[in-house]
Design a protein around this motif. Structure first.
Motif, PDB file in Angstrom:
ATOM      1  N   TYR A  60      -5.804   0.357   3.546  1.00  0.00           N
ATOM      2  CA  TYR A  60      -4.975   1.179   2.749  1.00  0.00           C
ATOM      3  C   TYR A  60      -4.416   2.431   3.306  1.00  0.00           C
ATOM      4  N   GLU A  73      -8.120   5.738  -3.318  1.00  0.00           N
ATOM      5  CA  GLU A  73      -8.006   4.357  -3.693  1.00  0.00           C
ATOM      6  C   GLU A  73      -9.224   3.742  -3.927  1.00  0.00           C
ATOM      7  N   ALA A 132      -0.695   3.982   2.908  1.00  0.00           N
ATOM      8  CA  ALA A 132      -0.516   4.537   1.839  1.00  0.00           C
ATOM      9  C   ALA A 132      -0.203   6.039   2.104  1.00  0.00           C
ATOM     10  N   HIS A 181       0.731  -1.130  -0.108  1.00  0.00           N
ATOM     11  CA  HIS A 181       0.130  -0.055  -0.079  1.00  0.00           C
ATOM     12  C   HIS A 181       0.792   1.204  -0.072  1.00  0.00           C
ATOM     13  N   GLY A 192      -2.156  -6.134  -1.647  1.00  0.00           N
ATOM     14  CA  GLY A 192      -1.381  -5.004  -2.029  1.00  0.00           C
ATOM     15  C   GLY A 192      -1.277  -5.040  -3.731  1.00  0.00           C
TER      16      GLY A 192
END
Ligand SMILES: Cc1ncc(C[n+]2csc(CCOP(=O)(O)OP(=O)(O)O)c2C)c(N)n1
Ligand SMILES: [Mg+2]
Length: 614
Positions: free
Chosen positions: A439, A431, A443, A63, A94
């Protein structure tokens, strides 16, 4: 062999519009017996030249790499190495995020012995039908390129192909090179040229000229055209061109989840979000459009409202896309090419042409109506527990134009897609290809690493936080400061709402204790102290319930020297409504539950609006 991989990664560069940069900004790794001695040793040898990062979970590190690559418009990324077995399969989710969102990440999972001598090695999957099977085969369908390097010399052809795909806007996604733990350690006399600096020029291909002229003719004959801007418009940095195209032709622009921010929200042609989570005006214009110009979108069901969004009887599509696959969707006139280059070549062909005055008046009215609606929702309801939408409004007000918000799943994506007023193409980081809970924080770390000069706000639901909050530790370790806003509604607002809509009464979508009396999960709410949790991971934590407290907490977080979590209890029942759209979620045809039967009837009626574009 491990040393050859690391050496090769350090000398790969991308170049776009004359700007050259290293493609791999470093590597995330969690060691086990499958990579510690091979790749691990190689990373140790190169540690001063190739940055290494240690995350807390292999799914999370992918991520992080995805967030990094998305923020960098696919010009840069990170590599991820894991041990064999669970470390490798942890990367599976991922990898799917990367491939579905068309974002480049390089995965280097360890693999079982190529020599097979000691088999079954710890964590090896045994198969009676093949000795060539390992858990890493799970990564095949979610990788754009997958290879198992059973001999060291196979790298000579595999590595350049891996990077060709990663740097190709049309083909990119997860690339997986499985590295048997014995092969990683083998010596081989590689050709020196493999380690020369290599610059991958990212091309801006032009579409076919005849088709472009036909597209211009279609547009000239359209009376109600609409542009849908997708992620491709942002990745190709076509946003200025798009703004000019919209201004000069008077075509309204509506945006997908990945495309939001392609136009600044206050551009006169910006009508905002389209589709299931779309704005009222955008969805009405899409419904009536006789020509839909799609710029860089996969046309997912959320964008097309499960193919109910476009109801003009003669609607036609022109798809500008870097991949022929996407350009061909909806039987569109395909303009296969780079979004910016295509719009740049198209605009001069439209000289002197504008959308009809009636359409322009309509656009202006829809836009004004929608801005009033956003103001109304942002103002909140005055109830004692604040609504999520009101918090979104506060965030929109206090963030600067270059600040980034990161999110992926739950009820936030819908609220943000409708309500967020984006002022920069990289501000809205959602996302939503895989909409993967967990995530967000991981992220956010990647986003901040890719753009250290920007403030990064991670917005995360309580359910998603509980799936993957541990990368707060990595953010502390790296001194990468995030502002994490946890929206605590004690359960799944999104799926709870969906469950009620399909007649299932919100079953199992709130966290409740099991009661002895019924044996069911119908007891008191299970509470979690998110502030204490975040604090235990090293963050500062603030609980904020009122608008003033939230504003003050955000200010404190911006001044803080490390990651801060702001926990905001929000009302699970105050939801932002849908605006004239529909999502196809099939409902049981037969059921003993009245509400389900009713929902099914409604479903059958609504589904009639679904269209095929042939
Ligand atoms: C990994 C993963 N599992 C399940 C889902 C399905 N799902 C979508 S939203 C959601 C609930 C999210 O809860 P929370 O983060 O608290 O957000 P809320 O819905 O309350 O806004 C679930 C289970 C998903 N998107 N991702
Ligand atoms: Mg929740």
């Amino acid at each position: 062999m491990g040393q050859a991989i690391v050496e090769f990664l350090t000398c790969q560069y991308t170049s776009l519009d004359g700007v050259e940069q290293p493609f791999f900004a470093g590597v995330f790794t969690i060691f086990g017996h499958g990579n510690v001695a091979g790749i691990g040793q190689a990373l140790l040898q190169a540690k001063d030249r190739f940055p290494c990062y240690v995350p807390r979970n292999e799914q999370a590190m992918v991520h992080t790499a995805v967030g990094f690559a998305k923020m960098a418009n696919r010009r840069r990324t990170l590599a991820c190495t894991s041990s064999i077995g669970p470390g490798a399969t942890n990367m599976l989710t991922g990898a799917a995020v990367a491939t579905i969102n068309r974002l480049p990440v390089l995965l280097l999972p360890g693999d079982i012995f190529a020599t097979r001598g000691p088999a079954p090695v710890l964590q090896q999957l045994e198969s009676t039908s093949s000795q060539d099977a390992s858990v890493n085969d799970c990564l095949r369908p979610v990788s754009k390129y997958w290879d198992r390097i059973n001999r060291p010399e196979q790298l000579i052809t595999a590595l350049p192909e891996a990077v060709r795909i990663l740097t190709s806007p049309a083909e990119t996604g997860a690339v997986t090179l499985c590295l048997p733990q014995d092969v990683q350690t083998e010596a081989f006399d590689y050709p020196e040229a493999l380690f020369h600096k290599r610059v991958w020029t990212i091309a801006r291909p032009r579409p076919d000229l005849d088709l472009l002229h036909r597209a211009a003719a279609w547009l000239r004959s359209a009376s109600a055209p609409v542009i849908i801007a997708g992620g491709g418009a942002i990745y190709s940095e076509a946003t200025d061109t798009l703004a000019r195209f919209a201004s000069e032709t008077g075509i309204p622009v509506v945006e997908t989840m990945a495309g939001k921010g392609a136009l600044k929200f206050d551009h006169p042609q910006a009508l905002g979000a389209v589709g299931v989570t779309g704005a009222a005006g955008a969805n009405r214009l899409a419904r009536e459009a006789d020509l839909v110009i799609v710029v860089g979108s996969r046309l997912s069901d959320f964008t097309t409202a499960s193919k109910t969004a476009f109801q003009h009887p003669d609607v036609r599509f022109i798809n500008v896309n870097i991949t022929a696959f996407d350009a061909g969707k909806h039987q569109a006139l395909p303009l296969v090419g780079d979004a910016r280059a295509t719009l740049d070549e198209w605009l001069p062909l439209m000289q002197g042409w504008q959308t009809p005055a009636a359409w322009q008046t309509r656009i202006a009215r829809e836009k004004a109506d929608w801005e009033r609606e956003v103001d109304r929702v942002y103002a909140g309801s005055g109830k004692s527990v604040i609504s999520q939408a009101e918090v979104v409004g506060i965030l929109n007000e206090v963030t600067g134009p270059r600040d980034v918000i990161v999110n992926a799943a739950g009820s936030l994506p819908g609220d943000l897609h409708k309500l967020w007023r984006a002022r920069d193409p990289k501000q809205y980081h959602l996302e939503y290809g895989y909409s993967c809970m967990g995530y967000e924080i991981a992220a956010g770390l990647g986003v901040k690493m890719a753009a250290p000069d920007r403030e990064v706000y991670v917005l995360v639901g309580d359910g998603s936080y509980l799936m993957m909050a541990q990368e707060i530790v990595t953010s502390i370790q790296e001194g990468v400061r995030l502002i994490v806003v946890v929206f605590d509604n004690q359960g799944f607002a999104s799926i709870g709402g969906l469950s009620k809509a399909v007649g299932s009464a919100g079953f199992l979508t709130r966290y409740r204790h099991r009661t002895a009396k019924t044996g069911l999960l119908d007891g008191e709410l299970v509470t979690v102290d998110f502030a204490a949790n975040a604090e235990s991971l090293g963050a500062r934590a603030i609980r904020a319930c009122s608008p003033d407290a939230i504003r003050a907490a955000l200010e404190t977080a911006r001044d803080a020297d490390r990651t801060t979590a702001i926990v905001v209890p929000v009302d699970i029942d105050q939801r932002v409504r849908g605006y004239d759209s529909w999502w196809d979620v099939p409902i049981a045809e037969v059921s003993t539950i009245d509400a389900v039967q009713k929902a099914r009837e409604e479903y059958e009626r609504a589904r009639k609006a679904e269209r095929f574009f042939l």
